[in-house]
Enzyme design. Structure first.
Site, short mmCIF file in Angstrom:
data_model
loop_
_atom_site.label_atom_id
_atom_site.label_comp_id
_atom_site.label_asym_id
_atom_site.label_seq_id
_atom_site.Cartn_x
_atom_site.Cartn_y
_atom_site.Cartn_z
N CYS A 36 -11.09 0.71 7.05
CA CYS A 36 -10.06 -0.12 7.68
C CYS A 36 -10.50 -0.96 8.89
CB CYS A 36 -8.96 0.85 8.08
SG CYS A 36 -7.53 0.01 8.61
N HIS A 44 -5.00 -1.79 14.23
CA HIS A 44 -6.18 -0.93 14.08
C HIS A 44 -7.45 -1.50 14.70
CE1 HIS A 44 -7.46 2.67 11.39
NE2 HIS A 44 -7.60 2.88 12.69
N HIS A 100 -1.66 2.47 1.59
CA HIS A 100 -2.40 3.58 2.19
C HIS A 100 -1.54 4.85 2.08
CE1 HIS A 100 -4.45 5.83 5.36
NE2 HIS A 100 -5.34 4.86 5.49
N ASN A 118 -10.17 -2.51 1.74
CA ASN A 118 -11.29 -1.71 1.20
C ASN A 118 -10.85 -1.16 -0.15
OD1 ASN A 118 -10.22 0.21 3.87
ND2 ASN A 118 -9.84 0.96 1.80
#
Ligand SMILES: *[C@@H]1O[C@H](CO)[C@@H](O)[C@H](O)[C@H]1NC(C)=O
Ligand SMILES: *[C@@H]1O[C@H](CO)[C@@H](O)[C@H](O)[C@H]1NC(C)=O
Ligand SMILES: *[C@@H]1O[C@H](CO)[C@@H](O)[C@H](O)[C@H]1NC(C)=O
Ligand SMILES: *[C@@H]1O[C@H](CO)[C@@H](O)[C@H](O)[C@H]1NC(C)=O
Ligand SMILES: *[C@@H]1O[C@H](CO)[C@@H](O)[C@H](O)[C@H]1NC(C)=O
Length: 516
Positions: A80, A136, A227, A286
């Site tokens: 991430c 993030h 996620h 990802n």
């Protein structure tokens, strides 16, 4: 006295003239600046989109992708923070110090402030800049927050892995959960129970509806979807009753909710009349994680690994600002997530003044004109903190016990421990349990005292990494290791500070946020 009025007049005229010229220039450049909407999905696997043959239905994503350019040689980073850091900086992790892992919420860390973000650059080019969703990239000090890093407005969460309804994130080593939802004015405490795919879509639609068209729009929509944790309103799972595996079924529902969100988003752009001057980009951050429903088959490996399943991303570009001849194209040129930075600064008519040297490459002509990619080399990463693996072969060149991977043309070299290298078909496939068994034996192989730590693949010929060429082509291995070594010599020290107990949200209002 007589000459004075004359003297006054000339500069006034000149000023008025230059003002008019400037106005004309601004109007011209505004008309040419497309809106940019960047949608980033989280942990969205290669085999989780309809047009890759998934059993998960993504009618909206399929339709938009089919109207634009599918990127089928497109790379992201395996986790991430790394992908997001490269998107926002245009720079490899070896140059930002974020080589290792993610930024944990308890760490005093962030994307370095020494180079402008993509949002800073878009703003500098006259864009109205907005972000919704997952940041993030660090928040321990005010300076690291998204609205201090180029975004006019923000609505979202700063950490990762939180609850989709309650918007809570745990504090390490405790059972305590704390709110992580805020905008640029402060914490948002009244949205508990509002599923994030709906909440974030609504906030992004609000941004679009409130947008003042005097300026071009830059919207970065970083969905929490898909996620873990596996959470979705029941109705999105109904069409997947035939998927027996509960995790995969729930995940499929989460993908459908995101697909519907993207539909709402694009409809808002169309209703507002923005779509036909918009560049719409969709990307995963990802690969998928099979343990929490994602799937990358037939690629090898998963999220967090240096195998293709971790890195080879889902991505496409659409929108009316793309040349109509490109519609329906499948682009096989090598493109990387760090490339968006110079590409989007270019389409915005901006410049790279004030940026530290970029690793990203302007791909606009590759995407919009079908030109060959100028990218020959792609450094996936060099992570000196990852647990070393095996003996340092080729000691004169590069310590192969260090986790690293690099691409040069079709060749990909991996060193160290790339992470579990299984091929995991979706659980609905009959070969699923056999694949898991095979995986067990792969794990045991890794436990030996001197595991293998050099692999070479021709990704063009062998995109699923079945045929290791490292023993057949030692001279190619040497060239690739030499390349890694040269790149490594430009790397900066890793930023991976220990957890700071002052990060504990219990110390500041029970909300995740800056503590320094
Ligand atoms: C929460 O508060 C904001 C700001 O007052 C408001 O716009 C929003 O609609 C509220 N949300 C809910 C679910 O009531
Ligand atoms: C999309 O819009 C419809 C109609 O307003 C709404 O019912 C639905 O919940 C929205 N979906 C998402 C994911 O935001
Ligand atoms: C763009 O969309 C608007 C509103 O839908 C429409 O009036 C206009 O003709 C479109 N322009 C182009 C170039 O397609
Ligand atoms: C990479 O460079 C660093 C710093 O120059 C050095 O300490 C390290 O040994 C190099 N790593 C490898 C694997 O060669
Ligand atoms: C890799 O494979 C492709 C496809 O088979 C082939 O055309 C190419 O020559 C190979 N590359 C190298 C460097 O051997």
């Amino acid at each position: 006295m007589k000459t004075k009025p004359m003297k006054m007049k000339i500069p006034v005229c000149a000023r008025a003239l230059s003002f008019l010229l400037l106005l004309g220039f601004l109007q011209l450049s505004e008309a040419q600046q497309p809106n940019v909407v960047f949608v980033l999905a989280d942990d969205y696997g290669f085999n989780d989109i309809g047009y890759h043959g998934s059993e998960i239905k993504t009618p909206t994503l399929d339709e938009i992708a089919a109207s634009g350019v599918k990127l089928e040689n497109y790379y992201v980073q395996p986790i991430c923070t790394p992908t997001r850091s490269q998107l926002m900086s245009g720079r490899y992790q070896i140059h930002t110090g974020l080589q290792h892992g993610i930024i944990w919420p308890e760490q005093p860390n962030g994307l370095p402030l020494n180079s402008p973000t993509l949002a800073d650059k878009m703003k500098e080019s006259g864009y109205s800049t907005h972000m919704v969703g997952k940041w993030h990239l660090g928040f321990y000090k005010n300076e690291y927050l998204p609205w201090k890093r180029g975004f006019d407005t923000y609505f979202g969460y700063l950490t990762g892995s939180e609850d989709y309804y309650k918007h809570l994130r745990g504090y390490k080593g405790t059972f305590k959960q704390f709110l992580d939802l805020r905008n640029e004015h402060g914490p948002v405490k009244n949205e508990s129970g509002h599923y994030s795919a709906h909440l974030f879509t609504q906030k992004a639609v609000d941004v679009i509806n409130n947008h003042d068209e005097k300026k071009p729009l830059f919207l970065y929509m970083a969905y929490q979807s898909v996620h873990g944790p596996l959470e979705v309103p029941e109705k999105y799972m109904e069409q997947y009753k035939h998927i027996k595996d509960e995790k995969r079924r729930t995940y499929a529902g989460m993908v459908s909710a995101m697909d519907e969100g993207v539909k709402n988003l694009t409809q808002a752009l169309k209703s507002k009349g923005l779509w036909n001057n918009t560049i719409f980009i969709f990307s995963t951050d990802n690969g998928g994680k099979p343990m929490v429903g994602g799937n990358n088959f037939p690629l090898r490996g998963e999220k967090g690994t240096l195998w293709e399943g971790g890195l080879h991303g889902v991505g496409f570009v659409a929108g009316g600002a793309l040349k109509s001849e490109r519609s329906g194209e499948v682009n096989k040129e090598l493109i990387h997530v760090s490339d968006w930075y110079p590409t989007l600064v270019r389409v915005a008519g901006g410049h790279l003044n004030g940026c530290l040297p970029l690793d990203g490459i302007d791909q606009w002509d590759t995407i919009n004109k079908g030109n060959p990619s100028k990218r020959l080399v792609l450094l996936h990463n060099i992570d000196p903190l990852y647990k070393k693996s095996g003996a340092p072969h080729y000691p004169d060149l590069f310590d192969t016990s260090v986790r690293a991977a690099v691409r040069y043309g079709s060749y990909k070299l991996i060193t160290g421990n790339p992470g579990p290298g299984k091929w995991t078909p979706p659980p609905s496939a009959q070969s699923y349990s056999q694949a898991l068994d095979a995986d067990q034996s792969l794990y045991f192989q890794r436990e030996t005292s001197n595991p293998k730590n050099v692999w070479l693949f021709n990704i063009t010929a062998d995109p699923t990494e079945h045929h290791d060429l490292s023993e057949e082509l030692p001279q190619v291995v040497r060239v690739m290791l030499d390349l890694l070594s040269k790149m490594n010599s430009t790397s900066v020290p890793v930023r991976y500070p220990p957890d700071d107990p002052k990060s504990n949200p219990a110390l500041h209002g029970n909300v995740w946020g800056p503590w320094e």
